[in-house]
Design a protein around this motif. Structure first.
Motif, PDB file in Angstrom:
ATOM      1  N   GLU A   1      -2.208  -9.968  20.616  1.00  0.00           N
ATOM      2  CA  GLU A   1      -1.474  -8.778  20.455  1.00  0.00           C
ATOM      3  C   GLU A   1      -0.529  -9.320  19.347  1.00  0.00           C
ATOM      4  O   GLU A   1       0.099 -10.656  19.366  1.00  0.00           O
ATOM      5  CB  GLU A   1      -0.802  -8.456  21.622  1.00  0.00           C
ATOM      6  CG  GLU A   1       0.273  -7.349  21.702  1.00  0.00           C
ATOM      7  CD  GLU A   1       0.940  -6.939  22.945  1.00  0.00           C
ATOM      8  OE1 GLU A   1       2.022  -7.396  23.212  1.00  0.00           O
ATOM      9  OE2 GLU A   1       0.484  -6.129  23.462  1.00  0.00           O
TER      10      GLU A   1
ATOM     11  N   TYR B   1      -4.986  -8.228  30.382  1.00  0.00           N
ATOM     12  CA  TYR B   1      -4.830  -7.172  30.943  1.00  0.00           C
ATOM     13  C   TYR B   1      -5.818  -6.919  32.171  1.00  0.00           C
ATOM     14  O   TYR B   1      -7.164  -7.460  32.113  1.00  0.00           O
ATOM     15  CB  TYR B   1      -4.975  -5.977  29.848  1.00  0.00           C
ATOM     16  CG  TYR B   1      -4.308  -5.767  28.670  1.00  0.00           C
ATOM     17  CD1 TYR B   1      -3.164  -5.377  28.965  1.00  0.00           C
ATOM     18  CD2 TYR B   1      -4.857  -6.322  27.592  1.00  0.00           C
ATOM     19  CE1 TYR B   1      -2.268  -5.167  27.619  1.00  0.00           C
ATOM     20  CE2 TYR B   1      -3.901  -6.310  26.398  1.00  0.00           C
ATOM     21  CZ  TYR B   1      -2.653  -5.689  26.461  1.00  0.00           C
ATOM     22  OH  TYR B   1      -2.028  -5.587  25.469  1.00  0.00           O
TER      23      TYR B   1
ATOM     24  N   GLY C   1      -8.270  -4.586  34.333  1.00  0.00           N
ATOM     25  CA  GLY C   1      -8.583  -3.060  34.156  1.00  0.00           C
ATOM     26  C   GLY C   1     -10.020  -2.959  34.664  1.00  0.00           C
ATOM     27  O   GLY C   1     -10.385  -3.741  35.263  1.00  0.00           O
TER      28      GLY C   1
ATOM     29  N   TYR D   1     -14.156  -1.523  33.368  1.00  0.00           N
ATOM     30  CA  TYR D   1     -15.199  -1.014  32.547  1.00  0.00           C
ATOM     31  C   TYR D   1     -15.587   0.134  32.710  1.00  0.00           C
ATOM     32  O   TYR D   1     -15.986   0.398  34.075  1.00  0.00           O
ATOM     33  CB  TYR D   1     -16.213  -1.761  32.142  1.00  0.00           C
ATOM     34  CG  TYR D   1     -15.996  -3.200  31.586  1.00  0.00           C
ATOM     35  CD1 TYR D   1     -16.012  -3.260  29.883  1.00  0.00           C
ATOM     36  CD2 TYR D   1     -15.688  -4.437  32.005  1.00  0.00           C
ATOM     37  CE1 TYR D   1     -15.304  -4.131  29.293  1.00  0.00           C
ATOM     38  CE2 TYR D   1     -15.601  -5.621  31.240  1.00  0.00           C
ATOM     39  CZ  TYR D   1     -15.289  -5.657  30.043  1.00  0.00           C
ATOM     40  OH  TYR D   1     -15.161  -6.751  29.378  1.00  0.00           O
TER      41      TYR D   1
ATOM     42  N   LEU E   1     -16.554   0.900  27.695  1.00  0.00           N
ATOM     43  CA  LEU E   1     -15.293   0.685  27.355  1.00  0.00           C
ATOM     44  C   LEU E   1     -14.419   0.029  28.397  1.00  0.00           C
ATOM     45  O   LEU E   1     -14.647   0.339  29.613  1.00  0.00           O
ATOM     46  CB  LEU E   1     -14.508   2.204  26.776  1.00  0.00           C
ATOM     47  CG  LEU E   1     -15.296   2.958  25.899  1.00  0.00           C
ATOM     48  CD1 LEU E   1     -14.687   4.092  25.725  1.00  0.00           C
ATOM     49  CD2 LEU E   1     -15.407   2.244  24.479  1.00  0.00           C
TER      50      LEU E   1
ATOM     51  N   LYS F   1     -10.741  -0.209  29.960  1.00  0.00           N
ATOM     52  CA  LYS F   1      -9.450   0.548  30.095  1.00  0.00           C
ATOM     53  C   LYS F   1      -8.611   0.087  31.106  1.00  0.00           C
ATOM     54  O   LYS F   1      -8.936  -0.581  32.460  1.00  0.00           O
ATOM     55  CB  LYS F   1      -9.895   1.859  30.606  1.00  0.00           C
ATOM     56  CG  LYS F   1     -10.770   2.925  29.621  1.00  0.00           C
ATOM     57  CD  LYS F   1     -10.481   4.357  30.008  1.00  0.00           C
ATOM     58  CE  LYS F   1     -10.940   5.111  28.702  1.00  0.00           C
ATOM     59  NZ  LYS F   1     -10.660   6.648  29.020  1.00  0.00           N
ATOM     60  N   LYS F   2      -7.292  -0.193  30.853  1.00  0.00           N
ATOM     61  CA  LYS F   2      -6.378  -0.642  31.649  1.00  0.00           C
ATOM     62  C   LYS F   2      -6.048   0.117  32.831  1.00  0.00           C
ATOM     63  O   LYS F   2      -6.219   1.249  32.942  1.00  0.00           O
ATOM     64  CB  LYS F   2      -5.264  -0.854  30.834  1.00  0.00           C
ATOM     65  CG  LYS F   2      -5.144  -2.019  29.850  1.00  0.00           C
ATOM     66  CD  LYS F   2      -3.990  -2.283  29.070  1.00  0.00           C
ATOM     67  CE  LYS F   2      -3.590  -0.900  28.054  1.00  0.00           C
ATOM     68  NZ  LYS F   2      -2.537  -1.145  26.996  1.00  0.00           N
TER      69      LYS F   2
ATOM     70  N   HIS G   1      -0.037   7.403  33.396  1.00  0.00           N
ATOM     71  CA  HIS G   1      -0.715   7.141  32.199  1.00  0.00           C
ATOM     72  C   HIS G   1      -1.875   8.117  31.757  1.00  0.00           C
ATOM     73  O   HIS G   1      -2.794   7.738  30.866  1.00  0.00           O
ATOM     74  CB  HIS G   1      -1.178   5.793  31.941  1.00  0.00           C
ATOM     75  CG  HIS G   1      -0.353   4.626  32.483  1.00  0.00           C
ATOM     76  ND1 HIS G   1       0.901   4.394  31.644  1.00  0.00           N
ATOM     77  CD2 HIS G   1       0.113   4.102  33.438  1.00  0.00           C
ATOM     78  CE1 HIS G   1       1.517   3.524  32.187  1.00  0.00           C
ATOM     79  NE2 HIS G   1       1.087   3.204  33.520  1.00  0.00           N
TER      80      HIS G   1
ATOM     81  N   ASP H   1      -2.848   8.773  27.874  1.00  0.00           N
ATOM     82  CA  ASP H   1      -3.177   7.573  27.281  1.00  0.00           C
ATOM     83  C   ASP H   1      -4.539   7.257  27.263  1.00  0.00           C
ATOM     84  O   ASP H   1      -5.024   6.553  28.553  1.00  0.00           O
ATOM     85  CB  ASP H   1      -2.102   5.998  27.634  1.00  0.00           C
ATOM     86  CG  ASP H   1      -2.250   5.088  26.732  1.00  0.00           C
ATOM     87  OD1 ASP H   1      -3.310   4.958  25.933  1.00  0.00           O
ATOM     88  OD2 ASP H   1      -1.423   4.287  26.865  1.00  0.00           O
ATOM     89  N   ASP H   2      -5.239   7.396  26.413  1.00  0.00           N
ATOM     90  CA  ASP H   2      -6.863   6.813  26.538  1.00  0.00           C
ATOM     91  C   ASP H   2      -6.992   5.319  26.784  1.00  0.00           C
ATOM     92  O   ASP H   2      -8.257   4.915  27.297  1.00  0.00           O
ATOM     93  CB  ASP H   2      -7.552   7.331  25.215  1.00  0.00           C
ATOM     94  CG  ASP H   2      -7.675   8.843  25.116  1.00  0.00           C
ATOM     95  OD1 ASP H   2      -7.761   9.218  26.119  1.00  0.00           O
ATOM     96  OD2 ASP H   2      -7.853   9.243  23.901  1.00  0.00           O
ATOM     97  N   SER H   3      -6.016   4.399  26.611  1.00  0.00           N
ATOM     98  CA  SER H   3      -6.458   3.103  26.651  1.00  0.00           C
ATOM     99  C   SER H   3      -6.407   2.566  28.383  1.00  0.00           C
ATOM    100  O   SER H   3      -6.519   1.534  28.815  1.00  0.00           O
ATOM    101  CB  SER H   3      -5.374   2.211  26.092  1.00  0.00           C
ATOM    102  OG  SER H   3      -4.003   2.456  26.543  1.00  0.00           O
ATOM    103  N   TYR H   4      -5.812   3.661  29.094  1.00  0.00           N
ATOM    104  CA  TYR H   4      -5.602   3.570  30.633  1.00  0.00           C
ATOM    105  C   TYR H   4      -6.886   4.285  31.265  1.00  0.00           C
ATOM    106  O   TYR H   4      -7.326   5.227  30.616  1.00  0.00           O
ATOM    107  CB  TYR H   4      -4.466   3.948  31.104  1.00  0.00           C
ATOM    108  CG  TYR H   4      -3.235   3.146  30.911  1.00  0.00           C
ATOM    109  CD1 TYR H   4      -2.929   1.971  31.826  1.00  0.00           C
ATOM    110  CD2 TYR H   4      -2.553   2.841  29.648  1.00  0.00           C
ATOM    111  CE1 TYR H   4      -1.999   0.921  31.832  1.00  0.00           C
ATOM    112  CE2 TYR H   4      -1.598   1.957  29.474  1.00  0.00           C
ATOM    113  CZ  TYR H   4      -1.289   0.892  30.537  1.00  0.00           C
ATOM    114  OH  TYR H   4      -0.134  -0.085  30.526  1.00  0.00           O
TER     115      TYR H   4
END
Length: 417
Positions: A351, A366, A368, A370, A378, A380-381, A398, A401-404
């Motif tokens: 980061e 992180y 998360g 898969y 992918l 994801k958190k 979240h 938010d696509d990252s979660y």
């Protein structure tokens, strides 16, 4: 020549069949391996849980025993948990049980008389309409059945009185009966007769201050007080049990104010309990839930044997029936995406912070899972808000938010390192 051509033809057929068999084996192998590489998945769905724990609770109140001479039989004028003013009568002692029986009968007759007087009141009849009364009777009957199932006997008594008033009023306004004048006269005659037979109590016990009353003592009144909370030990709490004094001079005890405390030994290995937090408690003997504040959390070196002190300001008759009781402590309700614990992975990524020459790169790990998106895998958190034995709940904060992890994502359980 014919023989040679025959041998060549056979050889071609053999080669052709061999190639076909090889292609078939390769095709089956590819399908088999592809299927084995497919991961087991589980959809991310919303789930709700209630986090709670049970422990043996010890009630701690500032109490003073109330005694009398021990002569005669006591007739109480206040129920358990009842409020007393300075000089209020707690109980009266009579030489025999007959006088107490007469007093009880008189009270019942006076209650019936009050109900009939209310029915007979012209204002009650003038404001009542048959349709409205019928609906009220039906609703009261349903509530009565509900209280019966919940064993809420105090509420049942009140509903019975209301139902009696409504049904009797309905009879009058629909001309099924004229009035209850004769019944009122008969009841008044019976009450006057009982009053003439009444005897004076041989002793009267009064409250010396404003307080709450409990009709028994257990011997812990001087051993478990609010100023002793800091010195309580695990051994002391484990040795406390429910008991009732058999001293014939005991009337009961006075409880100073409506503040009381609950102490118990809990497992705080995960540091779930913190001073100042509010929780809800449900005693085993009550259907009600009470709000309490965590006043103190301390252990003697073993977090599995942590002393928890709760403070509460709510008061009821159920809360004074026991010194110790099984308590369900409800920490909260949680709602989030359910994630199998075996699917959780930890991924370390770089980061960057800052700009230009001041840019710093740090490694961040992180938590998360898969997920499978078509043919893509992918990471994801997840934001864990609750941990169960074999699953966790990820926060719904979240969802944009696509990252979660998102609702209906296919979480991969196996097949991913």
């Amino acid at each position: 020549m014919r023989f040679a051509r025959s041998e060549g033809s056979i050889l071609v057929k053999v080669l052709r069949n061999t190639v076909l068999v090889l292609f078939l084996v390769i095709f089956i192998s590819v399908i088999y391996n592809q299927k084995n590489r497919e991961s087991e998945t589980e959809s991310a769905l919303i789930s709700e849980v209630t986090a709670s724990a049970e422990f043996k609770g010890v009630f701690i109140r500032d109490e003073k025993p109330v005694l009398y001479s021990g002569n005669g039989i006591l007739s109480y004028k206040v129920s358990d948990g009842g409020k007393l003013g300075n000089g209020s009568i707690i109980a009266e002692a009579y030489s025999s049980g007959d006088e107490i029986t007469r007093k009880r009968e008189q009270a019942q007759l006076e209650k019936k008389l009050a109900i009939l007087m209310k029915i007979q009141n012209p204002g009650t009849r003038e404001s009542a309409q048959p349709a409205d009364l019928s609906a009220s009777i039906e609703e009261n009957y349903r509530n009565l059945m509900l209280c019966r199932d919940k064993q809420d006997f105090k509420q049942i008594s009140s509903l019975e009185d209301d139902l009696l008033v409504q049904m009797s009023t309905y009879q009058i306004i629909t001309n099924e009966v004229n009035d209850f004048t004769q019944q009122i006269i008969d009841l008044q005659t019976e009450i006057d007769k009982l009053k003439k037979q009444a005897q004076q109590p041989i002793e009267t016990v009064k409250s010396p201050e404003s307080c709450y009353f409990v009709s028994y003592c257990d011997g812990y009144e001087d051993k478990l007080k609010s100023d002793m909370l800091d010195s309580l030990t695990v051994e002391q709490l484990n040795d406390v049990y429910d008991r009732r004094s058999d001293d014939p001079k005991v009337v009961g005890k006075l409880v100073d104010g409506y503040n009381w405390y609950l102490a118990g030994v809990v497992d705080n290995t995960h540091q779930e309990y913190k001073i100042g937090e509010y929780v809800r408690i449900r005693p085993e003997s009550s259907e009600d839930i009470f709000t309490a504040e965590i006043l103190d959390v301390r252990d003697e070196g073993d977090p599995k044997q942590t002393i928890l002190i709760l403070a509460c300001r709510e008061f009821s008759s159920e809360l004074v029936q026991h010194r110790t009781e099984n308590i369900e402590l409800v920490r909260g309700n949680y709602r989030g995406l359910k994630v199998p614990r075996e699917a959780i992975r930890f991924v370390t990524a770089e980061e960057k912070k800052g700009e230009g020459d001041t840019t710093e790169t740090t490694e961040v790990t992180y938590k998360g899972v898969y997920v499978l998106k078509g043919e893509q895998v992918l990471f994801k958190k997840i934001d864990v808000i609750y941990e169960g034995s074999d699953y966790v709940l990820s926060s719904l904060d979240h969802l944009g938010d696509d990252s979660y992890l998102l609702l209906y994502d296919d979480i991969m359980i196996e097949g991913v390192d």
